[in-house]
Design an enzyme around this catalytic site. Structure first.
Site, PDB file in Angstrom:
ATOM      1  N   LYS A   1     -24.168  19.573  23.392  1.00 28.21           N
ATOM      2  CA  LYS A   1     -24.344  20.385  24.806  1.00 28.21           C
ATOM      3  C   LYS A   1     -25.493  20.264  25.466  1.00 28.21           C
ATOM      4  O   LYS A   1     -25.847  20.248  26.731  1.00 28.21           O
ATOM      5  CB  LYS A   1     -24.419  21.786  24.292  1.00 28.21           C
ATOM      6  CG  LYS A   1     -23.221  22.626  23.995  1.00 28.21           C
ATOM      7  CD  LYS A   1     -23.626  24.249  23.818  1.00 28.21           C
ATOM      8  CE  LYS A   1     -22.714  24.615  22.889  1.00 28.21           C
ATOM      9  NZ  LYS A   1     -23.437  24.893  21.579  1.00 28.21           N
TER      10      LYS A   1
ATOM     11  N   LYS B   1     -23.399  12.504  17.812  1.00 32.00           N
ATOM     12  CA  LYS B   1     -22.730  13.530  18.314  1.00 32.00           C
ATOM     13  C   LYS B   1     -22.753  13.656  19.972  1.00 32.00           C
ATOM     14  O   LYS B   1     -23.788  13.687  20.299  1.00 32.00           O
ATOM     15  CB  LYS B   1     -22.951  14.794  17.461  1.00 32.00           C
ATOM     16  CG  LYS B   1     -22.436  15.945  17.800  1.00 32.00           C
ATOM     17  CD  LYS B   1     -22.804  16.964  17.145  1.00 32.00           C
ATOM     18  CE  LYS B   1     -23.943  17.801  17.770  1.00 32.00           C
ATOM     19  NZ  LYS B   1     -24.316  19.106  17.288  1.00 32.00           N
TER      20      LYS B   1
ATOM     21  N   LYS C   1     -33.592  18.699  14.988  1.00 27.13           N
ATOM     22  CA  LYS C   1     -34.055  19.325  16.037  1.00 27.13           C
ATOM     23  C   LYS C   1     -35.914  19.383  16.027  1.00 27.13           C
ATOM     24  O   LYS C   1     -36.284  19.438  17.144  1.00 27.13           O
ATOM     25  CB  LYS C   1     -33.436  20.478  15.806  1.00 27.13           C
ATOM     26  CG  LYS C   1     -32.086  20.741  15.984  1.00 27.13           C
ATOM     27  CD  LYS C   1     -31.433  21.814  16.965  1.00 27.13           C
ATOM     28  CE  LYS C   1     -29.958  21.196  17.423  1.00 27.13           C
ATOM     29  NZ  LYS C   1     -28.979  22.318  17.247  1.00 27.13           N
TER      30      LYS C   1
HETATM   31  P1  TYM Z   1     -22.463  24.934  18.324  1.00 26.94           P
HETATM   32  O1  TYM Z   1     -22.625  25.997  19.459  1.00 26.94           O
HETATM   33  O2  TYM Z   1     -23.450  23.921  18.123  1.00 26.94           O
HETATM   34  O3  TYM Z   1     -20.973  24.134  18.356  1.00 26.94           O
HETATM   35  C1  TYM Z   1     -20.026  25.068  18.284  1.00 26.94           C
HETATM   36  C2  TYM Z   1     -18.813  24.466  17.453  1.00 26.94           C
HETATM   37  O4  TYM Z   1     -18.435  23.257  18.115  1.00 26.94           O
HETATM   38  C3  TYM Z   1     -18.445  22.080  17.012  1.00 26.94           C
HETATM   39  N1  TYM Z   1     -19.044  20.909  17.581  1.00 26.94           N
HETATM   40  C4  TYM Z   1     -18.263  19.851  17.559  1.00 26.94           C
HETATM   41  N2  TYM Z   1     -17.182  19.304  17.136  1.00 26.94           N
HETATM   42  C5  TYM Z   1     -16.888  17.865  16.959  1.00 26.94           C
HETATM   43  N3  TYM Z   1     -17.494  17.163  17.819  1.00 26.94           N
HETATM   44  C6  TYM Z   1     -18.517  17.393  18.428  1.00 26.94           C
HETATM   45  N4  TYM Z   1     -19.407  16.527  19.273  1.00 26.94           N
HETATM   46  C7  TYM Z   1     -18.996  18.954  18.335  1.00 26.94           C
HETATM   47  N5  TYM Z   1     -20.370  19.439  18.818  1.00 26.94           N
HETATM   48  C8  TYM Z   1     -20.132  20.732  18.370  1.00 26.94           C
HETATM   49  C9  TYM Z   1     -19.584  22.523  15.886  1.00 26.94           C
HETATM   50  O5  TYM Z   1     -19.414  22.225  14.719  1.00 26.94           O
HETATM   51  C10 TYM Z   1     -19.100  24.281  15.988  1.00 26.94           C
HETATM   52  O6  TYM Z   1     -18.246  24.541  15.090  1.00 26.94           O
HETATM   53  N6  TYM Z   1     -24.715  27.075  14.272  1.00 26.94           N
HETATM   54  C11 TYM Z   1     -23.355  26.965  15.181  1.00 26.94           C
HETATM   55  C12 TYM Z   1     -22.928  28.403  15.690  1.00 26.94           C
HETATM   56  C13 TYM Z   1     -22.874  29.292  14.863  1.00 26.94           C
HETATM   57  C14 TYM Z   1     -21.634  29.484  13.783  1.00 26.94           C
HETATM   58  C15 TYM Z   1     -21.862  30.524  13.062  1.00 26.94           C
HETATM   59  C16 TYM Z   1     -20.471  28.648  13.411  1.00 26.94           C
HETATM   60  C17 TYM Z   1     -23.656  30.470  14.554  1.00 26.94           C
HETATM   61  N7  TYM Z   1     -23.076  31.168  13.445  1.00 26.94           N
HETATM   62  C18 TYM Z   1     -20.864  31.181  11.951  1.00 26.94           C
HETATM   63  C19 TYM Z   1     -19.502  29.118  12.646  1.00 26.94           C
HETATM   64  C20 TYM Z   1     -19.912  30.319  11.896  1.00 26.94           C
HETATM   65  C21 TYM Z   1     -23.456  25.905  16.238  1.00 26.94           C
HETATM   66  O7  TYM Z   1     -24.589  25.810  16.558  1.00 26.94           O
HETATM   67  O8  TYM Z   1     -22.461  25.378  16.844  1.00 26.94           O
END
Ligand code: TYM
Length: 328
Positions: free
Chosen positions: A196, A193, A111
């Site tokens: 979003k 990957k 990032k």
């Molecule tokens: P975030 O918002 O980027 O993504 C949310 C969840 O989706 C999964 N994910 C994917 N899985 C498979 N293939 C993909 N292309 C893909 N893109 C996203 C991510 O692994 C995630 O599980 N930091 C976290 C949010 C967060 C969090 C937490 C998660 C904040 N606090 C505590 C677990 C526990 C995040 O940015 O996810």
């Protein structure tokens, strides 16, 4: 019952990657665990995001999670910024995290490289806030995609360090990853990957995309040389499509290969587009109903925040006592 925690950040709109990697398991786990799920709005301001967009993304995401089957009657669902203990514990845990540990996080490196004009301290401390989210609720299991594994490992390290330094305080959490689809790849770059906030939205299928858009994105998906529909590391593009088809059809990878053994790439891509569009069409009608019901959304948020605050306060008080703060 054991506790499950997960969160998603509203920097953009939810994608099929989020659904397959995390939300599908999050929904399934509501049947057998005490589940606590959050829209991680505090995390989202580590990137530049206009306030109106953040507000809209947050409400869209909250409604979509309910439409996808995260039933607020069966679990706790709330906004991270409604429970101040997340920020409070994050500060404390910052002091139990080494600079070198945070610097090694690959998401921080990626990032910062992508947005060198905004490498803020929040971006650096992001995984510590994530650790605070999980540890506040004494969660044992954390359903996530592969890209969050390193952050989860750091949460474990911080929990163990704190427990060893004082006395057992935090449950040490474990990641729960889907057997198929822990990393859904971009349709235009199967080595990356599906994200979003990818620059080119053609590689990402959003849960709110309409049928024509979904069909177009799948038809233009980058595939590999050769003509066979087989799952293999040499065929990342086709393997990604097989994975998506398998998850949305409920068929195994093997069954999917057999079903399409005589088909060409073009027919297969249409079939993947159709099955995903059918799923999204049903989801979107439920979503529209929920998203337009402002009173219901506020009520769910309020209820979730009240219960979560109560739980979070218990852990935070314990932590404050242990580190030596004078309590009132
Ligand atoms: P975030 O918002 O980027 O993504 C949310 C969840 O989706 C999964 N994910 C994917 N899985 C498979 N293939 C993909 N292309 C893909 N893109 C996203 C991510 O692994 C995630 O599980 N930091 C976290 C949010 C967060 C969090 C937490 C998660 C904040 N606090 C505590 C677990 C526990 C995040 O940015 O996810």
């Amino acid at each position: 019952m054991e506790i499950v925690y997960s969160a998603l950040k509203p920097t953009g709109k939810l994608t099929i990657g989020n659904y397959v990697g995390a939300i599908k398991n999050m929904v399934a786990m509501t049947e057998n665990y005490d589940c606590i799920y959050t829209v991680a709005d505090l995390h989202s301001i580590t990137v530049n995001i206009p306030p109106a967009e953040l507000r809209e993304n947050t409400l869209d995401m909250f409604s979509l999670l309910i439409a996808l089957g995260i039933d607020p009657e069966k679990c706790l669902l709330f906004l991270q910024s409604h429970v101040p203990m997340h920020s409070e514990l994050a500060w404390i845990l910052n002091c139990y995290t080494q600079f070198g540990e945070a610097r090694r996080m690959t998401q921080f490196k990626d990032k910062s490289a992508k947005a060198p004009e905004n490498v803020n301290v929040g971006l650096f401390a992001y995984p510590v806030l994530m650790a605070a989210d999980i540890l506040l609720y004494q969660a044992k299991y954390v359903p996530i995609g592969k890209d969050q594994q390193q952050h989860l490992e750091l949460a474990r390290t911080i929990a163990e360090r704190f427990n060893n330094r004082y006395s057992p305080t935090f449950v040490v959490p474990e990641g729960i990853f889907p057997k198929v689809g822990a990393k859904i790849a971009s349709l235009i770059d199967p080595t990356a990957k599906m994200g979003k906030t990818d620059e080119n939205a053609e590689g990402t299928v959003f849960l709110l995309d309409d049928r024509d858009t979904v069909m177009r994105k799948f038809k233009r998906a980058v595939t590999d040389s050769g003509a066979e529909i087989i799952f293999s590391p040499e065929k990342p593009g086709i393997s990604n499509l097989i994975t998506i088809y398998s998850v949305f059809s409920g068929k195994s990878i093997k069954e999917t290969e057999t079903e399409f053994q005589n088909a060409g790439y073009a027919d297969f891509k249409s079939a993947v587009g159709e099955i995903v569009s059918d799923f999204l069409a049903k989801l979107q009608s439920e979503y529209k109903r929920i998203r337009s019901d402002k009173a219901y959304l506020s009520e769910v948020m309020q209820k979730g925040a009240t219960s979560a605050t109560h739980l979070a306060q218990k852990t935070l008080s314990k932590v404050m006592r242990k580190v030596g703060f004078v309590r009132l």
